[in-house]
Design an enzyme around this catalytic site. Structure first.
Site, short mmCIF file in Angstrom:
data_model
loop_
_atom_site.label_atom_id
_atom_site.label_comp_id
_atom_site.label_asym_id
_atom_site.label_seq_id
_atom_site.Cartn_x
_atom_site.Cartn_y
_atom_site.Cartn_z
N LYS A 77 0.86 -1.18 0.00
CA LYS A 77 0.00 0.00 0.00
C LYS A 77 0.90 1.23 0.00
O LYS A 77 1.95 1.25 0.65
CB LYS A 77 -0.86 -0.04 1.26
CG LYS A 77 -1.92 1.04 1.38
CD LYS A 77 -2.75 0.80 2.64
CE LYS A 77 -3.89 1.79 2.79
NZ LYS A 77 -4.72 1.49 3.98
N SER A 152 -9.51 1.18 2.92
CA SER A 152 -8.69 2.00 2.05
C SER A 152 -7.58 1.24 1.33
O SER A 152 -6.98 1.79 0.40
CB SER A 152 -8.06 3.13 2.88
OG SER A 152 -7.26 2.59 3.91
N SER A 176 -9.55 -1.34 7.08
CA SER A 176 -9.03 -1.11 5.73
C SER A 176 -8.24 -2.25 5.12
O SER A 176 -7.91 -2.20 3.93
CB SER A 176 -8.15 0.14 5.71
OG SER A 176 -8.98 1.27 5.67
N1 GLN Z 1 -13.32 3.39 6.63
C1 GLN Z 1 -12.31 3.74 7.58
C2 GLN Z 1 -12.01 5.22 7.47
O1 GLN Z 1 -12.39 5.76 6.50
C3 GLN Z 1 -11.15 2.89 7.31
C4 GLN Z 1 -9.87 3.42 7.79
C5 GLN Z 1 -8.75 2.47 7.80
O2 GLN Z 1 -8.88 1.35 8.28
N2 GLN Z 1 -7.61 2.94 7.35
O3 GLN Z 1 -11.45 5.84 8.31
#
Ligand code: GLN
Length: 495
Positions: A77, A152, A176
């Protein structure tokens, strides 16, 4: 080649049946073939990867001992710092940022003799659940290119699902890694907070961020986790607890284990019938394997319906805490030390404002404003402190449940992958993607998403197993036993 698991690739390489150059070449061919449809990569690391492949081929021919990821291509990532390779967080503010150092996990991959072949697209600064918040491009779900891959870590999930890499790393602050894994039909693990060093991972919400591996099956996942779980003095929250032999623990029997079913997650309209059916089927498989199911209660993670709208304490609490932490963490992107600088500022303050205003996307700006608000005097007690207390209650619910059961059995997501564009105009609805995943991050425990079925539209469904702190090996052996009985983890999208 690209159909093989990471372990098979390693074994073929070690046995001298294939060179690392051939392996890496095969993956770049695959990427050329399918990435134009999916748009997974922010950066391809071709030259570097080829050089490294040659070096690994030489190392092997000298008969030196090789690491546990020998010859295996891996993607990262793009919030994981790689020395000399751009690390953008899919944000325009870091579009040209080349880190002068490697993240701890990158050093670990190096030591394990893996080959990093590229950096993947993500929601900007890991804020989102669909990868649509990327400031750079839209990534598509390999099972249906009109749909999102989740987020994400959507790029990493789509890369593994489309077999553009056998292994990937993502980061999980509220789901995420697990949510995109579920949407793309692969496995995603969120390790216990502190199991994997966060050194060199661009911070979003530091008290919850954790790097997590993504793989096709439990065995590959175990190998990857054993490579990256290592003590590191540069992250003071990283444990020096001994690292269990994850691959060695895979075959542990499930006989006599108990799984808790949180009533709050199942007695709700927030869970779609397709996901429910997939989980029922998985439950039957586990029952055949000797697992006992028992209802447990996680009262502070419950999902409420108010005027036909879904709400959840955990999600509300998460969004207060993560915005507060993000507001502070992102202060460093000011166009001075970090971040692109606006070219037409009049004075210093104007330079800060324009650099941030021009280069951060809508969601990031929204979170910085919210975070600043919940920490401001007069609101701190009402929002931040209250959320911190709710977090403690959520964590205590889990600790209580784990006195009665070994693992918790839950959905990963409320629905299968949704359409691109479907939720972009409604951030609150998008936030609800985290209803089943965020409680575990608030508690600091570990959790794993496993492919367990498919919807009427042929979209993958994910089962989430959650466990107490430092019990990753149990999650992995439970997944391994399930995967011996089923074939969901071997299915591949047509591309
Ligand atoms: N949906 C979560 C957010 O938008 C996911 C964040 C994550 O796990 N990085 O903050």
């Amino acid at each position: 080649m690209y159909m093989k698991t990471a372990k098979d690739i390693r074994d073929m390489f070690l046995a001298g049946k294939v060179s690392c150059r051939q392996i890496v070449d095969a993956y770049f061919k695959r990427i050329e073939e399918v990435d134009p449809q999916l748009e997974v990569f922010v950066t391809l690391n071709r030259e570097d990867a080829m050089q490294r492949a040659d070096a690994l081929d030489e190392k092997r021919s000298r008969g030196e001992s090789m690491g546990c990821l020998a010859g295996i291509p891996v993607v990262l990532k793009d919030n994981i710092c790689t020395k000399g390779i751009k690390t953008t967080c899919s944000s325009r503010i870091l579009e040209d940022f080349v880190p002068p150092y490697d993240a701890h996990v990158v050093e670990c991959l190096d030591k394990a003799d893996a080959v990093i072949i590229g950096k993947t697209n993500m929601d900007e600064f890991a804020m989102g659940s669909s990868t649509e918040n990327s400031g750079l491009k839209i990534t598509r779900n390999p099972w249906d290119t009109d749909r999102v891959p989740g987020g994400s870590s959507g790029g990493s999930a789509a890369a593994v699902a489309a077999r553009m890499a056998p292994l990937a790393l993502g980061s999980d602050t509220a789901g995420s890694v697990r949510q995109p894994a579920a949407f793309c039909g692969i496995m995603g693990l969120k390790p216990t907070y502190g199991r994997v060093s966060r050194y060199g991972v661009v911070a979003f919400a530091s008290s919850m961020d954790q790097i997590g591996p993504m793989a096709m099956n439990a065995e590959d996942m175990a190998i990857m986790l054993s490579a990256i779980a290592a003590p590191d003095s540069r992250d003071s929250t990283c444990t020096d607890k001994e690292v269990p032999d994850y691959p060695g623990a895979l075959e542990e029997s499930l006989e006599g284990l108990s799984f808790g079913v949180p009533e709050e997650f199942f007695n709700t309209d927030g869970l779609s019938d397709e996901i429910r059916d997939g989980l029922d089927e998985a439950r039957r498989v586990y029952e055949r394997l000797g697992v006992k199911f028992k209802e447990v209660s996680l009262p502070h993670s419950r999902i409420d319906m108010e005027d036909g709208r879904i709400s959840s304490f955990a999600v509300a609490c998460y969004y207060v805490l993560c915005t507060a932490e993000a507001g502070s963490n992102l202060a460093r992107f000011d166009g001075v030390r970090y971040g692109n600088r606006s070219q037409d500022a009049l004075d210093m303050v104007d330079m800060y404002c324009k650099s941030r205003g021009e280069n951060f996307g809508d969601e990031v700006r929204r979170r910085i404003m919210l975070g600043t608000h919940v920490l401001s005097s007069g609101y701190y007690d009402a929002y931040y402190l209250k959320a911190a207390r709710v977090r403690r209650l959520i964590a205590e619910d889990f600790a209580r449940a784990y006195k009665e059961v070994d693992l918790i059995f839950a959905p990963t997501t409320p629905t299968p992958a949704f359409k691109i564009g479907e939720k972009v105009d409604n951030p609150l609805e998008l936030y609800l993607s985290d209803i089943f995943t965020s409680p575990c991050n608030l508690a600091g425990d570990c959790a794993l998403s496993i492919p367990c079925g498919s919807s009427g539209d042929n979209l993958p469904i994910g089962l989430q197993l959650m466990g107490p702190k430092w019990q990753e090996q149990r999650l992995l052996s439970a997944a391994n036993a399930y995967q011996k009985e089923t074939d969901w983890h071997t299915r591949m999208p047509d591309l």
